[in-house]
Design an enzyme around this catalytic site. Structure first.
Site, mmCIF file in Angstrom:
data_model
loop_
_atom_site.group_PDB
_atom_site.id
_atom_site.type_symbol
_atom_site.label_atom_id
_atom_site.label_comp_id
_atom_site.label_asym_id
_atom_site.label_seq_id
_atom_site.Cartn_x
_atom_site.Cartn_y
_atom_site.Cartn_z
ATOM 1 N N PHE A 17 62.848 50.850 59.875
ATOM 2 C CA PHE A 17 63.341 52.148 59.066
ATOM 3 C C PHE A 17 64.125 52.788 58.124
ATOM 4 O O PHE A 17 64.947 52.204 58.405
ATOM 5 C CB PHE A 17 64.149 53.118 60.470
ATOM 6 C CG PHE A 17 64.473 54.880 60.345
ATOM 7 C CD1 PHE A 17 63.632 55.482 60.833
ATOM 8 C CD2 PHE A 17 65.000 55.025 59.579
ATOM 9 C CE1 PHE A 17 63.158 56.759 61.024
ATOM 10 C CE2 PHE A 17 65.375 56.401 59.408
ATOM 11 C CZ PHE A 17 64.339 57.384 59.785
ATOM 12 N N ARG A 52 67.593 62.522 51.927
ATOM 13 C CA ARG A 52 66.725 62.438 50.911
ATOM 14 C C ARG A 52 67.249 62.354 49.596
ATOM 15 O O ARG A 52 65.810 61.940 48.546
ATOM 16 C CB ARG A 52 65.879 63.563 51.387
ATOM 17 C CG ARG A 52 64.732 64.400 52.576
ATOM 18 C CD ARG A 52 63.665 65.163 52.600
ATOM 19 N NE ARG A 52 63.379 65.843 54.022
ATOM 20 C CZ ARG A 52 62.747 65.025 54.056
ATOM 21 N NH1 ARG A 52 62.136 64.293 54.172
ATOM 22 N NH2 ARG A 52 62.286 65.763 55.476
ATOM 23 N N GLU A 110 52.506 59.348 48.408
ATOM 24 C CA GLU A 110 53.145 59.897 49.605
ATOM 25 C C GLU A 110 54.488 59.051 49.513
ATOM 26 O O GLU A 110 54.303 58.023 48.423
ATOM 27 C CB GLU A 110 52.143 58.735 50.267
ATOM 28 C CG GLU A 110 52.030 60.011 51.251
ATOM 29 C CD GLU A 110 52.256 60.647 52.567
ATOM 30 O OE1 GLU A 110 53.707 61.366 52.181
ATOM 31 O OE2 GLU A 110 52.228 60.760 53.703
ATOM 32 N N ASP A 111 55.394 59.327 50.274
ATOM 33 C CA ASP A 111 56.478 58.449 50.567
ATOM 34 C C ASP A 111 56.550 57.197 51.297
ATOM 35 O O ASP A 111 56.284 55.802 50.570
ATOM 36 C CB ASP A 111 57.776 59.004 50.326
ATOM 37 C CG ASP A 111 57.496 59.744 51.432
ATOM 38 O OD1 ASP A 111 56.428 59.941 51.526
ATOM 39 O OD2 ASP A 111 58.550 60.488 52.443
ATOM 40 N N ASP A 123 53.161 54.492 57.356
ATOM 41 C CA ASP A 123 53.756 53.533 58.061
ATOM 42 C C ASP A 123 52.295 53.899 59.287
ATOM 43 O O ASP A 123 51.770 52.711 59.044
ATOM 44 C CB ASP A 123 54.845 54.488 58.437
ATOM 45 C CG ASP A 123 55.605 53.910 59.378
ATOM 46 O OD1 ASP A 123 55.488 52.841 60.382
ATOM 47 O OD2 ASP A 123 56.486 54.486 59.836
HETATM 48 C C1 PRP Z 1 56.555 61.026 56.972
HETATM 49 C C2 PRP Z 1 56.026 60.202 55.169
HETATM 50 C C3 PRP Z 1 54.502 60.213 55.410
HETATM 51 C C4 PRP Z 1 54.591 59.937 57.406
HETATM 52 C C5 PRP Z 1 53.825 58.402 57.269
HETATM 53 O O1 PRP Z 1 56.316 61.775 56.705
HETATM 54 O O2 PRP Z 1 56.531 61.372 54.809
HETATM 55 O O3 PRP Z 1 54.055 61.986 54.858
HETATM 56 O O4 PRP Z 1 55.667 59.984 57.372
HETATM 57 O O5 PRP Z 1 54.038 58.295 58.610
HETATM 58 P P1 PRP Z 1 52.897 57.600 59.512
HETATM 59 O O6 PRP Z 1 51.656 56.542 58.241
HETATM 60 O O7 PRP Z 1 53.466 56.887 60.144
HETATM 61 O O8 PRP Z 1 51.492 58.560 59.800
HETATM 62 P P2 PRP Z 1 57.249 63.038 58.039
HETATM 63 O O9 PRP Z 1 56.409 63.316 59.052
HETATM 64 O O10 PRP Z 1 57.788 62.623 58.671
HETATM 65 O O11 PRP Z 1 57.397 64.835 57.052
HETATM 66 P P3 PRP Z 1 58.202 64.307 55.443
HETATM 67 O O12 PRP Z 1 57.616 64.296 54.612
HETATM 68 O O13 PRP Z 1 58.768 65.754 55.581
HETATM 69 O O14 PRP Z 1 59.784 63.684 56.430
#
Ligand code: PRP
Length: 180
Positions: free
Chosen positions: A156, A169, A103-104, A107
Site C-alpha cells: 500500500f 495526496r 493514472e497514478d 493495481d
Molecule cells: C485508485 C487509482 C486508480 C485505481 C487503481 O483510485 O487512482 O484509479 O485506484 O486501482 P485498480 O487497478 O485496483 O482498479 P481510487 O478509486 O482510490 O480513487 P482516488 O484516485 O480518488 O483515490
C-alpha cells in the site's frame, strides 16, 4: 527522508520527489516522440492522478487537450472495493482522437478495464494509458499500462496523489506502508 504518519499508520519513503520528476520527464520524452502531430486528449483519472498529470503535461510538446474523468474503486481503507463508479464520465468528443489515460496507479487493473471499455464506445483512434505506478503482482486486468513510470511490489503506497482515507495526496514523494 523521514517516515510520515497518517491516521493510524506509519509510512516509510519509497521514492523521492526527484526520482519521480526524472522519470516523468523521460516518459514525456517518449510520448512526445510517439504523439507528435496527432490530435491527443489527455485524460487524467481523478482524484489520484492530479499531480502526475499536472507534472507530465508540462513536459508535453504535442499540445494535448486535457479532459478529466473521475472514477472510484476504493472506499475507505486500503483494499479496492471491486466496484467502480463513474463520478465524472468521459467527455463526449473523443471520436477520431488519440486518448492517453493518465493514472497514478494500476493495481488490480479493474479501473483500467472499466475505463477502456467506456472509452471504446466513444470511438477514439487509439487509447493508451500512462500510469506512474504499476503493480504487476496484483494485476488481473485485460491490458496493462502502455507507459509505466515505476513497477512496484503489491504494497500500500501513498503520496504524490495517492491517499490513505483522504490524506497524503499532497506529498511530493511516495511512501509505503511500514509494517515493521
Ligand atoms: C485508485 C487509482 C486508480 C485505481 C487503481 O483510485 O487512482 O484509479 O485506484 O486501482 P485498480 O487497478 O485496483 O482498479 P481510487 O478509486 O482510490 O480513487 P482516488 O484516485 O480518488 O483515490
Amino acid at each position: 527522508m523521514e517516515k510520515v504518519y497518517i491516521h493510524d499508520k506509519a509510512f516509510r519513503p519509497l521514492m523521492t520527489a526527484l526520482t519521480i520528476q526524472d522519470r516523468i520527464e523521460k516518459m514525456a520524452g517518449e510520448l512526445n516522440g510517439l504523439y507528435a502531430g496527432k490530435e491527443v486528449v489527455l485524460l487524467p483519472v481523478l482524484s489520484g492522478a492530479f499531480l502526475f498529470a499536472a507534472d507530465l503535461c508540462r513536459h508535453l510538446s504535442f499540445g494535448p487537450e486535457v479532459e478529466f474523468v473521475k472514477l472510484s474503486s476504493y472506499g475507505k481503507g486500503m483494499a479496492s472495493s471491486g466496484t467502480i463508479r463513474a463520478v465524472l464520465p468521459p467527455p463526449a468528443n473523443l471520436e477520431g482522437r488519440h486518448v492517453i489515460i493518465v493514472e497514478d496507479i494500476v493495481d488490480s487493473g479493474l479501473t483500467s478495464d472499466y475505463l477502456r471499455e467506456e472509452l471504446a464506445a466513444c470511438k477514439p483512434d487509439s487509447v493508451a494509458m500512462a500510469s506512474l505506478l504499476y503493480k504487476p503482482d496484483s494485476f488481473r486486468g485485460q491490458t496493462p499500462p502502455e507507459f509505466t513510470g515505476f513497477v512496484i511490489p503489491p504494497a500500500f503506497v501513498i503520496g504524490y496523489g495517492l491517499d490513505y482515507n483522504g490524506k497524503g495526496r499532497e506529498l511530493n514523494a511516495i511512501y509505503v506502508l511500514d509494517e515493521a
